[in-house]
Design an enzyme around this catalytic site. Structure first.
Site, short mmCIF file in Angstrom:
data_model
loop_
_atom_site.label_atom_id
_atom_site.label_comp_id
_atom_site.label_asym_id
_atom_site.label_seq_id
_atom_site.Cartn_x
_atom_site.Cartn_y
_atom_site.Cartn_z
N LYS A 54 -3.05 15.59 4.78
CA LYS A 54 -2.37 14.31 4.55
C LYS A 54 -0.86 14.47 4.75
O LYS A 54 -0.21 13.63 5.38
CB LYS A 54 -2.68 13.79 3.14
N GLN A 98 -4.91 13.28 -5.74
CA GLN A 98 -6.08 13.84 -5.04
C GLN A 98 -7.24 14.01 -6.02
O GLN A 98 -7.09 14.61 -7.08
CB GLN A 98 -5.69 15.20 -4.42
N ASP A 121 -4.26 4.30 -2.12
CA ASP A 121 -5.68 4.70 -2.03
C ASP A 121 -6.60 3.53 -2.38
O ASP A 121 -7.80 3.58 -2.11
CB ASP A 121 -5.96 5.85 -3.02
#
Ligand code: NAP
Length: 301
Positions: A54, A98, A121
């Protein structure tokens, strides 16, 4: 029939090229690039790889990244304090934690701490609710990537029978909701579904996100169906495979995504898209009403 193999690497590269152009415009307008903060707790090997990818992808398109690493036994309160601090930092337009988190963490509480304006997200309850209500959200990156792939291949969604195998909060459920918004008729299957094949055989578009190699065999797929394999499984011999018997199903399907090289590359690209969209929104002229500060509508384009 031999299926057309959908090239996720190629589509993801196109999306990143568009991202680069949008970042250039942002920098020309404001002098500063979009920023993404990535929080990693613990040393899970797969998570380390995902975070590295990422951050590398951000650098490729000119997004500034900020990485925060914590030991697995960190007090969750410390992570929440960091999120609340990042919520106030103007150079940060997206915040990502994460997953998975260590068992001591209440994931829902952590995700709720992220400002809905920076929830790139798309996992905050507000954004999940937006998805249900058909309103304003950051689309979760993996389902967003699947929709982008279907659109890129000009595969019609409206009126189609879609079967989603897998009902997780991060893939299956948002996937089903997004396709309902595209006017598909959607069925969701999960581990307790009895006789999975009686559902999958009806699908014009079959999306599989279960994490079970060879779950979908050719006899479970309608001739001419579009098959999207989200699964990622590492076999004992080291090979990476999806949930679909690729060789067998490719003989029946009209389109199919490979693993690797299908949905995977799209997920990170859509994270970049959401981060840029967030930054563009912050750059809009100041507005008076609180309602106008609601999270933006990010349409798959
Ligand atoms: P997850 O949280 O473990 O959820 C798996 C889902 O599949 C659950 O809803 C489960 O049902 C269902 N399931 C499991 N076995 C099944 C079976 N035999 N028949 C029907 N349904 C079954 O996993 P996830 O996070 O959604 O991820 C799913 C897969 O996608 C994994 O392989 C993951 O690595 C991959 N993934 C890929 C990407 C990408 O970018 N390509 C992104 C995220 C995830 P229950 O709800 O009943 O338990």
């Amino acid at each position: 029939m031999t299926a057309t193999i959908i090239n996720g690497v190629g589509v993801a590269a196109k999306v990143r090229e568009e991202c680069r152009e949008r970042v250039k415009r942002i920098v020309a307008q404001s002098g500063t690039p979009p920023g993404l903060a990535v929080i990693l707790v613990g040393s899970d090997a797969a998570s380390q790889v995902y975070v590295r990818n990422k951050i590398r992808a951000c650098a490729e398109v000119g997004i500034r990244s900020f990485r925060y690493d914590y030991l697995p036994d960190v007090d969750p309160g410390v992570v929440i304090d960091k999120i609340e601090e990042l919520n106030q930092v103007p150079a940060v337009h997206g915040i990502l934690v994460q997953l998975p988190l260590p068992p001591s963490f209440d994931i829902a509480r952590i995700l709720r701490a992220i400002s809905v304006d920076k929830d790139v997200d798309g996992f905050h309850l507000y954004n999940v609710g937006g998805l249900v209500a058909g309103g304003t959200v950051f689309p979760p990156c993996t389902p967003y990537g699947v929709v982008k792939l279907l659109e890129h291949e000009r595969i019609p969604i409206e009126g189609k029978n879609v079967v989603v195998v897998g009902a997780s909060n991060i893939v299956g459920k948002p996937m089903a909701l997004m396709l309902m918004q595209h006017e598909a008729t959607v069925c969701i299957c999960h581990a307790k579904t009895k006789d999975l094949a009686q559902f999958t055989i009806l699908a014009d578009i079959l999306i599989v996100a279960a994490g079970r190699p060879n779950l979908i065999l050719p006899q479970m797929v309608r001739t001419g169906a579009v098959v999207i394999d989200v699964g990622i499984n590492r076999l004992k011999d080291g090979r990476l495979v999806g949930d679909v018997d690729f060789d067998g199903v490719a003989e029946k399907a009209s389109y199919i995504t490979p693993v690797p090289g299908g949905v995977g590359p799209m997920t990170v690209s859509m994270l970049l898209v959401n981060t840029i969209a967030s930054c563009e929104r912050w750059l809009q002229p100041p507005v008076q009403s609180a309602a106008a500060r609601m999270p933006l509508l990010v349409t798959p384009n």
